[in-house]
Write a protein that holds these residues in place. Structure first.
Motif, PDB file in Angstrom:
ATOM      1  N   ASN A 188      -2.286  29.533   9.890  1.00 14.33           N
ATOM      2  CA  ASN A 188      -3.206  28.701   8.662  1.00 14.33           C
ATOM      3  C   ASN A 188      -4.303  28.520   8.749  1.00 14.33           C
ATOM      4  O   ASN A 188      -4.712  27.723  10.384  1.00 14.33           O
ATOM      5  CB  ASN A 188      -2.747  26.726   8.158  1.00 14.33           C
ATOM      6  CG  ASN A 188      -0.918  27.140   7.728  1.00 14.33           C
ATOM      7  OD1 ASN A 188       0.208  26.520   8.175  1.00 14.33           O
ATOM      8  ND2 ASN A 188      -1.228  27.779   6.771  1.00 14.33           N
ATOM      9  N   GLY A 236      -8.274  32.284   7.414  1.00 14.92           N
ATOM     10  CA  GLY A 236      -9.254  33.043   6.767  1.00 14.92           C
ATOM     11  C   GLY A 236      -8.879  34.206   6.039  1.00 14.92           C
ATOM     12  O   GLY A 236      -9.672  34.715   5.249  1.00 14.92           O
ATOM     13  N   THR A 295      -7.557  33.814   2.616  1.00 15.61           N
ATOM     14  CA  THR A 295      -7.711  33.558   1.039  1.00 15.61           C
ATOM     15  C   THR A 295      -8.802  33.414   1.266  1.00 15.61           C
ATOM     16  O   THR A 295      -9.709  34.698   0.062  1.00 15.61           O
ATOM     17  CB  THR A 295      -7.125  32.782   0.136  1.00 15.61           C
ATOM     18  OG1 THR A 295      -5.627  31.964   1.378  1.00 15.61           O
ATOM     19  CG2 THR A 295      -7.525  31.899  -0.148  1.00 15.61           C
ATOM     20  N   TYR A 326     -16.536  34.723  -3.855  1.00 16.22           N
ATOM     21  CA  TYR A 326     -18.007  34.779  -3.154  1.00 16.22           C
ATOM     22  C   TYR A 326     -18.856  35.577  -2.462  1.00 16.22           C
ATOM     23  O   TYR A 326     -18.305  36.820  -2.162  1.00 16.22           O
ATOM     24  CB  TYR A 326     -17.090  33.946  -1.691  1.00 16.22           C
ATOM     25  CG  TYR A 326     -16.106  32.613  -2.059  1.00 16.22           C
ATOM     26  CD1 TYR A 326     -17.090  30.830  -2.601  1.00 16.22           C
ATOM     27  CD2 TYR A 326     -15.232  32.256  -1.786  1.00 16.22           C
ATOM     28  CE1 TYR A 326     -16.552  30.552  -2.952  1.00 16.22           C
ATOM     29  CE2 TYR A 326     -14.469  31.342  -1.929  1.00 16.22           C
ATOM     30  CZ  TYR A 326     -15.139  30.119  -2.795  1.00 16.22           C
ATOM     31  OH  TYR A 326     -14.317  28.488  -3.180  1.00 16.22           O
TER      32      TYR A 326
HETATM   33  N1  LIG Z   1     -13.578  25.310  -0.622  1.00 19.49           N
HETATM   34  C1  LIG Z   1     -14.156  25.032   0.593  1.00 19.49           C
HETATM   35  N2  LIG Z   1     -14.602  24.771   0.944  1.00 19.49           N
HETATM   36  C2  LIG Z   1     -14.942  24.750   2.927  1.00 19.49           C
HETATM   37  N3  LIG Z   1     -14.132  25.146   3.534  1.00 19.49           N
HETATM   38  C3  LIG Z   1     -12.972  25.887   2.744  1.00 19.49           C
HETATM   39  C4  LIG Z   1     -12.613  26.102   1.766  1.00 19.49           C
HETATM   40  N4  LIG Z   1     -11.019  26.810   1.360  1.00 19.49           N
HETATM   41  C5  LIG Z   1     -11.173  26.321   2.483  1.00 19.49           C
HETATM   42  N5  LIG Z   1     -12.423  26.231   3.361  1.00 19.49           N
HETATM   43  C6  LIG Z   1     -11.352  26.009   4.738  1.00 19.49           C
HETATM   44  O1  LIG Z   1     -12.098  27.475   5.466  1.00 19.49           O
HETATM   45  C7  LIG Z   1     -10.645  28.077   6.490  1.00 19.49           C
HETATM   46  C8  LIG Z   1     -10.321  29.115   6.039  1.00 19.49           C
HETATM   47  O2  LIG Z   1      -9.561  29.363   4.966  1.00 19.49           O
HETATM   48  P1  LIG Z   1      -8.153  30.143   3.806  1.00 19.49           P
HETATM   49  O3  LIG Z   1      -7.671  28.899   3.073  1.00 19.49           O
HETATM   50  O4  LIG Z   1      -9.609  31.610   3.649  1.00 19.49           O
HETATM   51  O5  LIG Z   1      -7.657  29.995   4.906  1.00 19.49           O
HETATM   52  P2  LIG Z   1      -5.866  30.842   4.868  1.00 19.49           P
HETATM   53  O6  LIG Z   1      -5.682  31.687   6.358  1.00 19.49           O
HETATM   54  O7  LIG Z   1      -5.909  31.592   3.817  1.00 19.49           O
HETATM   55  O8  LIG Z   1      -4.901  29.551   4.989  1.00 19.49           O
HETATM   56  P3  LIG Z   1      -3.043  29.720   4.754  1.00 19.49           P
HETATM   57  O9  LIG Z   1      -2.673  30.420   5.164  1.00 19.49           O
HETATM   58  O10 LIG Z   1      -3.327  27.975   4.920  1.00 19.49           O
HETATM   59  O11 LIG Z   1      -3.096  29.439   3.092  1.00 19.49           O
HETATM   60  C9  LIG Z   1     -10.324  26.658   6.653  1.00 19.49           C
HETATM   61  O12 LIG Z   1     -10.648  25.897   7.947  1.00 19.49           O
HETATM   62  C10 LIG Z   1     -10.978  25.916   5.328  1.00 19.49           C
HETATM   63  O13 LIG Z   1     -10.450  24.475   5.924  1.00 19.49           O
END
Ligand SMILES: Nc1ncnc2c1ncn2[C@@H]1O[C@H](COP(=O)(O)OP(=O)(O)OP(=O)(O)O)[C@@H](O)[C@H]1O
Length: 638
Positions: free
Chosen positions: A422, A425, A427, A437
């Motif tokens: 989680n 990064g 997403t 983005y």
């Molecule tokens: N809109 C946003 N503004 C600021 N920080 C963000 C935003 N979206 C995500 N983050 C931060 O960016 C980092 C990566 O988030 P992301 O959603 O890409 O993770 P992920 O690997 O997809 O997680 P998960 O498995 O929980 O879905 C995290 O630390 C999150 O807190």
């Protein structure tokens, strides 16, 4: 104010012209003519008074005043008719201006870079523009009209007074100065307070929404959050109340001072008038008319000052709106005009044909307009590989980057998995690849074309996203899949059915009372709601329907039961294999990721490994650890 107002009123007139030239002209012309009749009426009243104050027997004097009296009556009747016509046009103009202003704002908000919406300063500017700015345009229409009519009345009354005795004119203007000062100061106090409250108000709206929306209602009750939410809301409301009470106190103080000064100026004016009478500089009949002219002038001056003040205050909000729209339109990477929503008459589906589908003839409802754009789109649809190199990305306002120097390659027809814990990064990377983005550093190439040099509108047509936090659109089930494409078209309907079947959403549709036409929102009559898994199937159907060459699936099965999950992954693989689509799959279910052609492993925003399942297992890194952990939980062989 002198600098700002003419410019703003000029803009407003241009806006009114665009909204409806006829209504604008009627508003301006009839208001002006009505003002002229006011002046005419006043001059005629002066004549009536002069005749009545003249020497001689009363019946004689009344007879002498009769023609002027008739003119006063005629002026009043004509002025009333003109005002009525002007008001009719003005009432028509208001909603038309409002519509233009709202549309411009929403054209900007729906096109602006996603990153801007993550920025709190941007959110504040947006709220200012949306809440006060939008309505200020039509309010300014009324103010501008009031300024015009009051201006003419003032000119007429002051002109009359100037004719009676020039010395009275500067004194009259002097009485208006304190009122003008008080009104403008008061407007600024109010505006500055409103500005300081923007963020607090935004928070309180969010709280209000949480306390009234159906979506959160169950959790508020089950977690007994009511006292907590009310307390939070109360704190914000208390702050707003304190600021507004302070504003009321300061505005009243300012108004009081203005009133006192105006009183002093008015007394001075009457004293001067008395002295003139005393010194026989002015006869009694003229002095009587002067009193009437002073009273009329003062009333018109007050109206003018207040209209100017309101216009100034609304102008401050209108300026916020203009600034926001200009900033948003400037930051949109492509011409905002190209993002304008199609009208029903010229609406074409936003969903492009994929590379393996025959190109439509022009005018085909599935076609894409414009030969130049078509060439670019076709090149995108037929891409061979997408490469992201050295991607670094930081969210606005964040301290650390969410992605650091990440490079990935997506080949045509491949299933590429992104895995990691989680917050690693995944997403964010998917959103960067979907051109939602813009990276701080690094490039994304579709074959040899830099993605950010392309028309983003076209690029986004080549990408379908099944988002982790998909929207539950408050529309019909069919619209939730076809997203605005015309469902009465048999081909669109067939495509919707096929996408629904692929995502397992056909069972969901079959269970709905009105099939694809069922409204999926309980807030409306006949609206129904779906389970989390059923919504997810619809979101997946939306992604399949789009039929784009790159399909991004972000946790597409998180809410699905085991059978539906298995079927969904099968469909995703079929989608890639049979239709030569590229699939970027984000999943925590590593038993599904293992079948991907390439797996990229992310940790803390960095790419730490990539390869096939076997490569990664042989390297005994994070992926192998996670996989072994999951496999052992289900008793699967590693
Ligand atoms: N809109 C946003 N503004 C600021 N920080 C963000 C935003 N979206 C995500 N983050 C931060 O960016 C980092 C990566 O988030 P992301 O959603 O890409 O993770 P992920 O690997 O997809 O997680 P998960 O498995 O929980 O879905 C995290 O630390 C999150 O807190």
């Amino acid at each position: 104010m002198a600098r700002r107002l003419p410019r703003l009123i000029g803009r407003l007139i241009r806006l009114g012209w665009r909204a409806n030239p006829r209504d604008l002209l009627i508003t301006i012309v009839f208001n002006l003519v009505s003002g002229v009749f006011t002046a005419f009426g006043l001059l005629a009243t002066t004549k009536v008074l002069t005749a009545l104050f003249a020497a001689g027997p009363t019946p004689e004097r009344v007879r002498g005043a009769a023609p002027a009296l008739f003119m006063v009556g005629a002026a009043i009747a004509l002025r009333a008719s003109c005002t009525l016509i002007a008001q009719w046009a003005q009432m028509r103009l208001r909603p038309q201006i409002q519509r233009l202003v709202e549309l411009r704002l929403y054209e900007a908000t729906t096109a602006i870079d996603l990153a801007a919406l993550d920025d709190s300063d941007h959110q504040d500017a947006l709220q200012r523009a949306r809440i006060r700015g939008v309505e200020s345009a039509s309010e300014m229409t009324d103010d501008a009209v009031d300024i015009g009519t009051a201006g003419i009345s003032v000119a007429a009354a002051a002109g009359t007074l100037g004719v009676l005795h020039p010395a009275l004119l500067p004194l009259l203007l002097l009485t208006a100065v304190p009122e003008a000062w008080a009104a403008i100061r008061s407007a600024r106090i109010c505006y500055i307070a409103q500005m300081s409250l923007v963020e607090v108000r935004r928070r309180s709206w969010i709280m209000a929404e949480l306390m009234t929306e159906r979506r959160q209602a169950a959790e508020i009750r089950s977690f007994t959050m009511r006292p907590f939410l009310l307390r939070r809301y109360g704190q914000l409301a208390d702050h707003i109340r304190e600021v507004m009470l302070d504003v009321a106190r300061r505005r009243t103080g300012t108004q009081l001072l203005g009133d006192v000064l105006r009183g002093v100026a008015t007394v001075t004016l009457y004293v001067v008038l008395g002295l003139m009478l005393w010194g026989a500089v002015m006869p009694l009949a003229v002095a009587g008319t002067a009193v009437l002219a002073i009273r009329t002038s003062q009333a018109s001056l007050l109206t003018l000052v207040h209209a100017l003040n309101r216009c100034y205050e609304h102008g401050l909000y209108f300026q916020d709106y203009i600034d926001y729209c200009a900033m948003a339109e400037q930051s949109v990477a492509v011409d905002p005009a190209s993002l304008k929503p199609a009208t029903t008459a010229n609406a074409t589906p936003r969903t492009p044909l994929a590379a393996d589908e025959p190109a439509p003839a022009t005018g085909d409802p599935l076609g894409n307009a414009g030969s130049h754009n078509e060439l670019h789109l076709n090149a995108l649809l037929r891409f061979r590989q997408i490469t992201a190199t050295g991607i670094t990305f930081t969210y606005p306002g964040a301290d650390a980057p969410a992605l650091r120097d990440v490079s990935v390659r997506l080949g045509r027809g491949e299933v590429v998995a992104l895995v990691g814990e989680n917050g690693s990064g995944k997403t964010t990377l998917a959103k960067v690849l979907a051109a939602l983005y813009r990276p701080d550093k690094g490039d994304i190439h579709w074959d040899d074309q830099n993605a950010w040099d392309l028309d983003l509108h076209l690029l986004r047509q080549a990408v379908a996203v099944i988002a982790q936090d998909h929207t539950r659109w408050p529309m019909s089930a069919g619209d939730n899949i076809a997203m605005g494409d015309d469902l009465t078209d048999a081909r669109i309907q067939a495509r919707t059915d096929a996408a629904a079947a692929a995502a397992g959403a056909d069972e969901v549709l079959a269970g709905l009372p009105h099939g694809t036409q069922t409204l999926l929102d309980r807030r409306f009559a006949d609206g129904v709601d779906l389970s989390g898994g059923q919504w997810q199937r619809l979101a997946a159907a939306r992604g399949f329907y789009r039929n784009a060459p790159l399909l991004i699936c972000d946790e597409p099965t998180a809410a699905l039961d085991a059978k539906a999950e298995h079927r969904m992954f099968e469909q995703i693989r079929t989608h890639a294999r049979e239709h030569r689509r590229t699939v970027l799959l984000i999943t925590h279910r590593l038993s599904n990721a293992r079948l991907a052609d390439q797996i990229y492993v992310l940790a803390n925003g960095s790419l730490i490994d990539h390869g096939t399942h076997q490569d990664l297992m042989n390297r005994h890194g994070l992926y192998a650890d996670l996989y072994t952990l999951q496999a052992s939980a289900f008793g699967q062989p590693t």
